[in-house]
Design a protein around this motif. Structure first.
Motif, PDB file in Angstrom:
ATOM      1  N   ASP C 119     -16.144  80.192  47.334  1.00 54.39           N
ATOM      2  CA  ASP C 119     -16.399  81.586  47.719  1.00 54.39           C
ATOM      3  C   ASP C 119     -17.571  82.116  46.889  1.00 54.39           C
ATOM      4  O   ASP C 119     -18.179  81.371  46.118  1.00 54.39           O
ATOM      5  CB  ASP C 119     -15.132  82.441  47.541  1.00 54.39           C
ATOM      6  CG  ASP C 119     -14.653  82.467  46.103  1.00 54.39           C
ATOM      7  OD1 ASP C 119     -15.441  82.157  45.177  1.00 54.39           O
ATOM      8  OD2 ASP C 119     -13.475  82.791  45.882  1.00 54.39           O
ATOM      9  N   ARG C 120     -17.866  83.413  47.048  1.00 53.13           N
ATOM     10  CA  ARG C 120     -19.054  83.958  46.403  1.00 53.13           C
ATOM     11  C   ARG C 120     -18.995  83.820  44.877  1.00 53.13           C
ATOM     12  O   ARG C 120     -20.016  83.687  44.207  1.00 53.13           O
ATOM     13  CB  ARG C 120     -19.265  85.422  46.802  1.00 53.13           C
ATOM     14  CG  ARG C 120     -20.526  86.054  46.207  1.00 53.13           C
ATOM     15  CD  ARG C 120     -20.820  87.424  46.778  1.00 53.13           C
ATOM     16  NE  ARG C 120     -21.258  87.380  48.160  1.00 53.13           N
ATOM     17  CZ  ARG C 120     -22.523  87.105  48.527  1.00 53.13           C
ATOM     18  NH1 ARG C 120     -23.450  86.870  47.627  1.00 53.13           N
ATOM     19  NH2 ARG C 120     -22.852  87.069  49.798  1.00 53.13           N
ATOM     20  N   SER C 121     -17.774  83.850  44.350  1.00 52.32           N
ATOM     21  CA  SER C 121     -17.637  83.769  42.890  1.00 52.32           C
ATOM     22  C   SER C 121     -17.762  82.330  42.385  1.00 52.32           C
ATOM     23  O   SER C 121     -17.749  82.084  41.194  1.00 52.32           O
ATOM     24  CB  SER C 121     -16.281  84.332  42.467  1.00 52.32           C
ATOM     25  OG  SER C 121     -15.255  83.421  42.848  1.00 52.32           O
ATOM     26  N   GLY C 122     -17.855  81.372  43.321  1.00 52.34           N
ATOM     27  CA  GLY C 122     -17.984  79.982  42.914  1.00 52.34           C
ATOM     28  C   GLY C 122     -16.644  79.257  42.841  1.00 52.34           C
ATOM     29  O   GLY C 122     -16.573  78.091  42.471  1.00 52.34           O
ATOM     30  N   LYS C 123     -15.562  79.945  43.222  1.00 54.21           N
ATOM     31  CA  LYS C 123     -14.220  79.342  43.164  1.00 54.21           C
ATOM     32  C   LYS C 123     -14.013  78.434  44.382  1.00 54.21           C
ATOM     33  O   LYS C 123     -14.329  78.794  45.508  1.00 54.21           O
ATOM     34  CB  LYS C 123     -13.158  80.458  43.159  1.00 54.21           C
ATOM     35  CG  LYS C 123     -11.868  80.089  42.427  1.00 54.21           C
ATOM     36  CD  LYS C 123     -10.978  81.314  42.262  1.00 54.21           C
ATOM     37  CE  LYS C 123      -9.529  81.006  42.601  1.00 54.21           C
ATOM     38  NZ  LYS C 123      -9.213  80.988  44.032  1.00 54.21           N
ATOM     39  N   LEU C 124     -13.453  77.255  44.132  1.00 54.56           N
ATOM     40  CA  LEU C 124     -13.156  76.305  45.205  1.00 54.56           C
ATOM     41  C   LEU C 124     -12.254  76.973  46.230  1.00 54.56           C
ATOM     42  O   LEU C 124     -11.269  77.617  45.873  1.00 54.56           O
ATOM     43  CB  LEU C 124     -12.443  75.085  44.600  1.00 54.56           C
ATOM     44  CG  LEU C 124     -12.432  73.825  45.482  1.00 54.56           C
ATOM     45  CD1 LEU C 124     -13.838  73.241  45.590  1.00 54.56           C
ATOM     46  CD2 LEU C 124     -11.483  72.782  44.900  1.00 54.56           C
ATOM     47  N   THR C 125     -12.588  76.835  47.484  1.00 48.49           N
ATOM     48  CA  THR C 125     -11.832  77.521  48.528  1.00 48.49           C
ATOM     49  C   THR C 125     -11.841  76.633  49.769  1.00 48.49           C
ATOM     50  O   THR C 125     -12.775  75.857  49.970  1.00 48.49           O
ATOM     51  CB  THR C 125     -12.465  78.902  48.815  1.00 48.49           C
ATOM     52  OG1 THR C 125     -11.611  79.638  49.669  1.00 48.49           O
ATOM     53  CG2 THR C 125     -13.825  78.779  49.453  1.00 48.49           C
ATOM     54  N   ALA C 126     -10.791  76.717  50.573  1.00 46.51           N
ATOM     55  CA  ALA C 126     -10.749  75.900  51.785  1.00 46.51           C
ATOM     56  C   ALA C 126     -11.899  76.295  52.701  1.00 46.51           C
ATOM     57  O   ALA C 126     -12.248  77.466  52.809  1.00 46.51           O
ATOM     58  CB  ALA C 126      -9.412  76.078  52.501  1.00 46.51           C
TER      59      ALA C 126
END
Lengths: 138, 138, 138, 138
Positions: C119-126
Motif C-alpha cells: 500500500d502507499r505506506s509500503g506495507k505488504l498487502t494482497a
C-alpha cells in the motif's frame, strides 16, 4: 528525397515510461530532451531517408550547441504523447529544430535545439550533401 | 540566514559517471540538467539552510518553467567537474538560476532555468518567506 | 479477462534511443530494467485490461523486491528490439516475471524480476482480485 | 599495489539526486546499478590505483555479463547513502563484485555483478596484469 522535406513537420507518438517520472509525479524535465532527440531522429529518417546511425557511421556527428525547453503542462506516466518536430533553420554546418509536445490537443512543452556538424575529433565540418545543397539554394 | 546569500555563487564538485555518457564518448546533453538540479539544491541548502526535500514536505514545489543550456566543450567520463550556481533573479513566485560548468578553468557549458513555486495541485503560489522577503525589498 | 492470460507471453517492439547508449557504444546495462518495466506494463494492460497507472490510483503499488539480468549480446543505438515478457509465478502478494530481449532472432538478454504488492505506506498487502483469484486456484 | 587489496571493502558516500526518483517517491530501481558502477570504479581506483577510464584507453573493456539486486528498503531523495563494494571472486577474465547499500546503519539493498574483460571488438580477452596475477596465485 528533397532536403526541403525536412521542413515538413514530423509527428511521433510514444508512451511515457515509469522510469521517466520523478517524485513530483510528472516526467522529469530533463527527459524532454530525450524525447526531442527521438523526434529529430525520426524526422531525419522520414524526410531524408537516412538514419542518424548511418550518418555517424560515415563519420559525421551532430552535436548539441544549444538546447532549450519551455514547460507549460506536465506530462505524466502512461500518457500517450505526440511530438511534432520540424527544422526551422539550416546551413551547411548547423540545424535548428523546433519541437512541440502534445497530449491530445493540449500543448505541454515547446523546445528548440541547435546542432552543429563535426567530425570524430570534434572539429566543425560541413554536413552531408543534403545540408550543403539546402544551404546553396537558400 | 539572509535571502541575499542566495545571490552568492555556490560551487559544487562532482565526478562524471559512466552511465551519463553516450556513444559519442561524452556526457549526454540532457544530463547537464540533472547537474544543474544538483547545483540549485546545494545552493539552497548552503544559502538558506533548508533542503528542497523539506520545502516539498511543507507542500511547496518548485517546477521548471524554462530550461536552457549552451554547450561549448564536452564533459567526459570520470572528469571532475565544478558547477557554479547563482540566482540571477527572484520574485515571490519565481527564481531564475544561472549555471556555469567547468573542468578545471575550462568553461564547458552555461545554463539557465526558471522555476515557479506551486502547491501540490500545481497552482501558482507564493514561495517560502525568504522568497517573499526578497521580493519586498527589491 | 482471465488472470491466466498473464501467463501468455507478451511481445513488445521498440527502438533504442541515443540517450540509452554509453561510451562503449552499446545500451547501458541499467537501462534493460527500464525495458523490462515497459514489458510488464504492457503485459498487464493486454492480459488483464488494466493499466498500472490505474492500479496505483487504487492505492496498490508494485515494488521491486529483486531484479536480475544476464547479458549475452549488446543492444545498440537505433536497433529495433523485441521484448518477450511473461509471468512465471504469482501469489496474492508477489509476481515474478521473465523477460527475453531479442534483436530479430538473436537473444540479447534474459531478465527476471520479483514484484510485491504494497500500500502507499509500503506495507505488504494482497494484490488486486485477479492476483488473489489466481492464487486461490493454483 | 597488490591485487589482494581489491578484496578490501571500499566505502563510497553520495547523495540521492531528484532525477533518480520516480513517482513512487523513491529511487527508481534501475538506478541502483548506476550506484554499483560508481562503487566498483572507486574501488578500482583506490585498490589498484588506476582509473577505469585509463583501462578503456588501454583497450581493455569490462562488460557486464550479469547484474542483480535485492531491494529491502527504499532509498529516497536527498538521502546520503553509503555504498560498500568488494570483489568476491576474480579470474583472468572475470570479476564478481558484491555491493551493499546503506542509509546510516540500515541496509537498503544488496547487489552482485559479474564483469568480463573484452577487447574493443567484444572478444573475451585476459584482463590487465593485476587480474592475471591474482588468478595465478589463487
Amino acid at each position: 528525397m528533397e532536403p526541403n522535406s525536412l521542413l515538413n513537420e514530423h509527428s511521433l507518438e510514444f508512451r511515457v515510461r515509469y522510469q521517466e517520472t520523478d517524485q513530483m509525479g510528472v516526467v522529469y524535465h530533463g527527459n524532454y530532451f530525450t524525447y526531442f532527440e527521438m523526434g529529430r531522429t525520426e524526422l531525419l529518417r522520414s524526410a531524408i531517408g537516412i538514419s542518424y546511425r548511418d550518418l555517424e557511421a560515415s563519420e559525421t556527428f551532430m552535436v548539441i550547441a544549444k538546447a532549450e525547453c519551455s514547460y507549460r503542462k506536465s506530462a505524466k506516466y502512461d500518457d500517450i504523447l505526440t511530438l511534432k518536430t520540424r527544422v526551422i533553420r539550416m546551413t551547411r554546418f548547423k540545424i535548428e529544430h523546433e519541437y512541440r509536445l502534445f497530449r491530445d490537443q493540449e500543448l505541454l512543452a515547446v523546445g528548440h535545439t541547435i546542432l552543429v556538424t563535426v567530425d570524430r575529433s570534434g572539429k566543425l565540418t560541413a554536413g552531408p550533401s543534403w545540408m550543403q545543397k539546402y544551404n546553396s539554394t537558400n
